[in-house]
Scaffold this motif. Structure first.
Motif, PDB file in Angstrom:
ATOM      1  N   VAL A 149      14.768  41.117  34.992  1.00 31.69           N
ATOM      2  CA  VAL A 149      16.170  40.751  35.145  1.00 31.69           C
ATOM      3  C   VAL A 149      16.203  39.401  35.845  1.00 31.69           C
ATOM      4  N   LEU A 150      16.840  38.427  35.219  1.00 32.78           N
ATOM      5  CA  LEU A 150      16.944  37.086  35.777  1.00 32.78           C
ATOM      6  C   LEU A 150      18.195  36.919  36.629  1.00 32.78           C
ATOM      7  N   GLY A 151      19.192  37.743  36.382  1.00 29.42           N
ATOM      8  CA  GLY A 151      20.418  37.671  37.164  1.00 29.42           C
ATOM      9  C   GLY A 151      21.334  38.834  36.854  1.00 29.42           C
ATOM     10  N   HIS A 152      22.156  39.180  37.820  1.00 31.93           N
ATOM     11  CA  HIS A 152      23.154  40.244  37.649  1.00 31.93           C
ATOM     12  C   HIS A 152      24.371  39.865  38.466  1.00 31.93           C
ATOM     13  N   TRP A 153      25.552  39.963  37.870  1.00 28.90           N
ATOM     14  CA  TRP A 153      26.775  39.731  38.615  1.00 28.90           C
ATOM     15  C   TRP A 153      27.854  40.643  38.062  1.00 28.90           C
ATOM     16  N   ARG A 154      28.894  40.813  38.849  1.00 31.65           N
ATOM     17  CA  ARG A 154      29.947  41.771  38.510  1.00 31.65           C
ATOM     18  C   ARG A 154      31.307  41.096  38.622  1.00 31.65           C
ATOM     19  N   GLU A 155      32.127  41.380  37.642  1.00 36.79           N
ATOM     20  CA  GLU A 155      33.535  40.994  37.699  1.00 36.79           C
ATOM     21  C   GLU A 155      34.301  42.281  37.978  1.00 36.79           C
ATOM     22  N   ASP A 156      34.833  42.395  39.187  1.00 34.01           N
ATOM     23  CA  ASP A 156      35.517  43.626  39.568  1.00 34.01           C
ATOM     24  C   ASP A 156      36.820  43.794  38.812  1.00 34.01           C
ATOM     25  N   GLU A 157      37.180  45.082  38.659  1.00 26.45           N
ATOM     26  CA  GLU A 157      38.437  45.363  37.984  1.00 26.45           C
ATOM     27  C   GLU A 157      39.567  44.755  38.808  1.00 26.45           C
ATOM     28  N   GLY A 158      40.585  44.362  38.142  1.00 23.67           N
ATOM     29  CA  GLY A 158      41.712  43.749  38.843  1.00 23.67           C
ATOM     30  C   GLY A 158      42.907  43.653  37.919  1.00 23.67           C
ATOM     31  N   TRP A 159      43.961  43.208  38.471  1.00 27.29           N
ATOM     32  CA  TRP A 159      45.187  43.063  37.707  1.00 27.29           C
ATOM     33  C   TRP A 159      45.372  41.607  37.323  1.00 27.29           C
ATOM     34  N   TRP A 160      45.653  41.384  36.056  1.00 32.50           N
ATOM     35  CA  TRP A 160      45.951  40.059  35.538  1.00 32.50           C
ATOM     36  C   TRP A 160      47.335  40.124  34.924  1.00 32.50           C
ATOM     37  N   ARG A 161      47.909  39.016  34.665  1.00 33.86           N
ATOM     38  CA  ARG A 161      49.251  38.994  34.072  1.00 33.86           C
ATOM     39  C   ARG A 161      49.238  38.262  32.739  1.00 33.86           C
ATOM     40  N   ARG A 162      49.965  38.828  31.807  1.00 34.94           N
ATOM     41  CA  ARG A 162      50.177  38.171  30.514  1.00 34.94           C
ATOM     42  C   ARG A 162      51.165  37.022  30.721  1.00 34.94           C
ATOM     43  N   PRO A 163      51.273  36.131  29.745  1.00 37.17           N
ATOM     44  CA  PRO A 163      52.239  35.037  29.890  1.00 37.17           C
ATOM     45  C   PRO A 163      53.670  35.508  30.139  1.00 37.17           C
ATOM     46  N   ASP A 164      54.008  36.720  29.644  1.00 37.69           N
ATOM     47  CA  ASP A 164      55.360  37.238  29.874  1.00 37.69           C
ATOM     48  C   ASP A 164      55.501  37.924  31.232  1.00 37.69           C
ATOM     49  N   GLY A 165      54.411  37.954  32.036  1.00 39.12           N
ATOM     50  CA  GLY A 165      54.465  38.534  33.372  1.00 39.12           C
ATOM     51  C   GLY A 165      54.053  39.988  33.447  1.00 39.12           C
ATOM     52  N   ALA A 166      53.821  40.634  32.309  1.00 39.55           N
ATOM     53  CA  ALA A 166      53.421  42.041  32.298  1.00 39.55           C
ATOM     54  C   ALA A 166      51.982  42.172  32.806  1.00 39.55           C
ATOM     55  N   PRO A 167      51.716  43.172  33.663  1.00 43.76           N
ATOM     56  CA  PRO A 167      50.357  43.332  34.201  1.00 43.76           C
ATOM     57  C   PRO A 167      49.383  43.863  33.151  1.00 43.76           C
ATOM     58  N   VAL A 168      48.123  43.435  33.264  1.00 44.39           N
ATOM     59  CA  VAL A 168      47.041  43.907  32.418  1.00 44.39           C
ATOM     60  C   VAL A 168      45.902  44.288  33.342  1.00 44.39           C
TER      61      VAL A 168
END
Length: 107
Positions: free
Chosen positions: A50-69
């Motif tokens: 394994v040369l590398g490992h990283w994590r993108e944690d779950e989170g809330w993002w917003r669509r252009p209309d403001g709705a959460p994803v």
């Protein structure tokens, strides 16, 4: 020498990971959860390191209309692997939820 990367973003046929209970743990280069082998396009690959490992944690993002994803937690692994040939390659594997895909390959 110039490195070239190609993006695939293709689902993997199968991935074997190391576990905490001893199954595959001897072959696991990073501990529980690291891929130890995978199948892509019908070919089997063994992870050499394994040369590398990283994590993108779950989170809330917003669509252009403001709705959460909500985005699932994503683990990314950059590994050196071999598929039975004398040459080795570098592969970036991505796990989101229970789904695995091959994201990139370096030549």
């Amino acid at each position: 020498m110039r490195e070239v990367t190609k993006r695939y973003r293709e689902d993997l046929d199968e991935v074997v990971v190391g576990t905490a209970d001893g199954d595959e743990v001897d072959a696991d280069p990073r501990g529980a959860g690291a891929p130890t082998s995978f199948r892509w396009r019908g070919r089997s690959y063994v992870v050499l390191q394994v040369l590398g490992h990283w994590r993108e944690d779950e989170g809330w993002w917003r669509r252009p209309d403001g709705a959460p994803v909500q985005i699932e937690r994503t683990d990314l692994w950059r590994v050196e692997a071999q598929n039975g040939r004398p040459t080795r390659g570098v592969y970036e594997l991505v796990r989101r939820g229970e789904r695995w895909r091959l994201d990139r390959v370096w030549d």
